[in-house]
Structures are given as C-alpha cells and as structure tokens.
Write an enzyme that holds these catalytic residues in place. Structure first.
Site, short mmCIF file in Angstrom:
data_model
loop_
_atom_site.label_atom_id
_atom_site.label_comp_id
_atom_site.label_asym_id
_atom_site.label_seq_id
_atom_site.Cartn_x
_atom_site.Cartn_y
_atom_site.Cartn_z
N HIS A 112 0.84 -1.21 0.00
CA HIS A 112 0.00 0.00 0.00
C HIS A 112 0.87 1.26 0.00
O HIS A 112 0.69 2.16 -0.84
CB HIS A 112 -0.90 -0.03 1.24
CG HIS A 112 -1.85 1.12 1.34
ND1 HIS A 112 -3.21 0.98 1.24
CD2 HIS A 112 -1.64 2.46 1.56
CE1 HIS A 112 -3.79 2.16 1.38
NE2 HIS A 112 -2.84 3.07 1.59
N GLU A 113 1.82 1.32 0.91
CA GLU A 113 2.66 2.51 1.01
C GLU A 113 3.62 2.62 -0.18
O GLU A 113 3.98 3.73 -0.59
CB GLU A 113 3.42 2.50 2.33
CG GLU A 113 2.55 2.39 3.58
CD GLU A 113 1.47 3.46 3.68
OE1 GLU A 113 1.62 4.52 3.05
OE2 GLU A 113 0.47 3.21 4.38
N HIS A 165 1.94 4.42 -2.94
CA HIS A 165 2.03 5.87 -2.73
C HIS A 165 3.40 6.39 -3.20
O HIS A 165 3.48 7.45 -3.84
CB HIS A 165 1.84 6.21 -1.25
CG HIS A 165 0.43 6.07 -0.77
ND1 HIS A 165 -0.66 6.42 -1.54
CD2 HIS A 165 -0.07 5.64 0.42
CE1 HIS A 165 -1.77 6.21 -0.85
NE2 HIS A 165 -1.44 5.73 0.34
#
Length: 235
Positions: free
Chosen positions: A137-138, A141
């Site tokens: 997820h990160e 980003h």
C-alpha cells in the site's frame, strides 16, 4: 580412548543456582502481573512503572518482528518484490532502511512521507500478511509520488493515490473486510476502496473540511480505480 570430563559437584551447584535465579525471576514477574491485574498490593507508582516496563519489552519485541518480517518480505514476497522492481524503474530504488518500524496510534498501520520514506506500525500488525499488504500500500504511494509528482496538499491528487493503494495492495481483499465486519458480496471491493480512501484523505489537514474527502474521492474514483499501474490488473 578419550574419557568425558566428570561433572563436579561445583558444576551442579552452579547450574542449580542459575535455575533458582530464573525461577525466582519468573515468580516475581508472575506476582507483579497478578498485582497489576487485581490492583492489590501495588501502589499507583508501582503500577505505572510495571506498565512502562511491559510496554518497553513489547515495543522491543514488536520492532524485532516488524524488521524480521520486512526483510523476509523484501526477499520472498512476489508482490513486494514486484513493487521494488517497478520503483527502481521510475528512479526510486528502495532499501530496507527506507522502511522504518515504529509504534503508532490505533488509527493506522503504516504511512508514507516523500521526505522520510515508509512507516511500518510495528504494534498494529496482526500477521505477516497484514504487514505485506501495508508495505505494498505505502509503496504504491511512493510509486505515484515518483512517477506522477503528486501534490499531497491537493485533495484530488491525494484521493487518487489512496484509491489506487487501497485497490491494488490487498487492503480490500475479502478476508480483510470480514475481519473489519463487512460482509457484503456485491461490489464489496469498490465499496471498501471508497471507504478506505475517504478515511485516509480525511487525515490530510488540507482536506479536513466537512465533506471534502468524500467529494475528492468521488470526483476521481472512476479514473483512478481503473488505473492499475504498475500492475496489469487488480489481483
């Protein structure tokens, strides 16, 4: 013919003493735990000191586990390795030092900062799989930040990256949703992505106004949900 050295009475005495000390420490820890739970025989100051000691021990263990899982996932997880390869392609190669294990409050399991890298919340992971999804997820980003030069103070930019991260990372797979208490089968993935994206955008001080996060996610959802880069499709 070699003969084994005989165990002396002194050796046995030393071993017995060491075992006695260990048993005394275990008993003392058990006694203090019981006092802490019952509230009997322990002052407020002693309770606070014991709680701090327990928290420090837990934090050390959680950090070690987080770092161990991080290293293992960077070597063996196909999803993490895929993102590492694609981050390298867009000029943002990562090492384990870019993933920082630290304690967090209950509102998050990870975070991304263009300046500081990726935060892994060592006290919030209930499994290695949960940490794996958080890392991916990160990393999405970070991928968006490197490739598309995201303006994180722009609510629509932030919303788009949150939609993509929630959709592509595994954060909204069915087993995770069941754990959260959501059991809808029809368009569950899309509903989860919207909900999770809104929650994340609301934490952005630039998007804290009433309804701002909802409007931002709604305005970008269709196009950003369809954008699966660097993946070919949603897995």
């Amino acid at each position: 013919m070699d003969s084994k050295p005989e165990t002396t009475a002194m050796d046995n005495s030393s071993n017995d003493s060491a075992n006695d000390i260990k048993d005394m420490k275990k008993f003392e820890r058990w006694r203090k735990s019981l006092q802490y739970i019952t509230g009997l025989g322990m002052s407020d100051g002693e309770r606070k000191e014991f709680r701090n000691q327990v928290d420090m021990e837990a934090s050390g263990w959680q950090c070690q586990q987080c770092e161990s899982w991080r290293d293992t996932l960077m070597k063996n997880s196909p999803n993490v390795r895929f993102m590492l390869d694609n981050l390298k392609k867009v000029g943002c190669a990562m090492t384990k030092e870019d993933f920082k294990c630290m304690p967090c409050d209950e509102t998050r399991s990870g975070g991304f900062s263009p300046q500081d890298g990726i935060l892994l919340c060592q006290n919030r992971f209930f499994s290695k799989s949960h940490q794996e999804d958080t890392m991916v997820h990160e990393m999405i980003h970070m991928y968006d930040n490197c490739r598309f030069k995201v303006d994180w103070s722009n609510c629509k930019h932030h919303a788009c990256s949150e939609v993509r991260a929630a959709s592509l990372s595994g954060d909204c797979k069915w087993t995770r949703e069941v754990r959260r208490g959501f059991y809808t089968f029809t368009k569950q993935h899309q509903a989860c992505v919207k909900r999770r994206a809104i929650l994340s955008v609301k934490q952005n001080p630039a998007c804290a106004d009433e309804g701002c996060a909802e409007r931002a996610v709604a305005s970008v959802f269709e196009s950003c949900f369809a954008d699966t880069r660097p993946y070919d499709e949603i897995y």
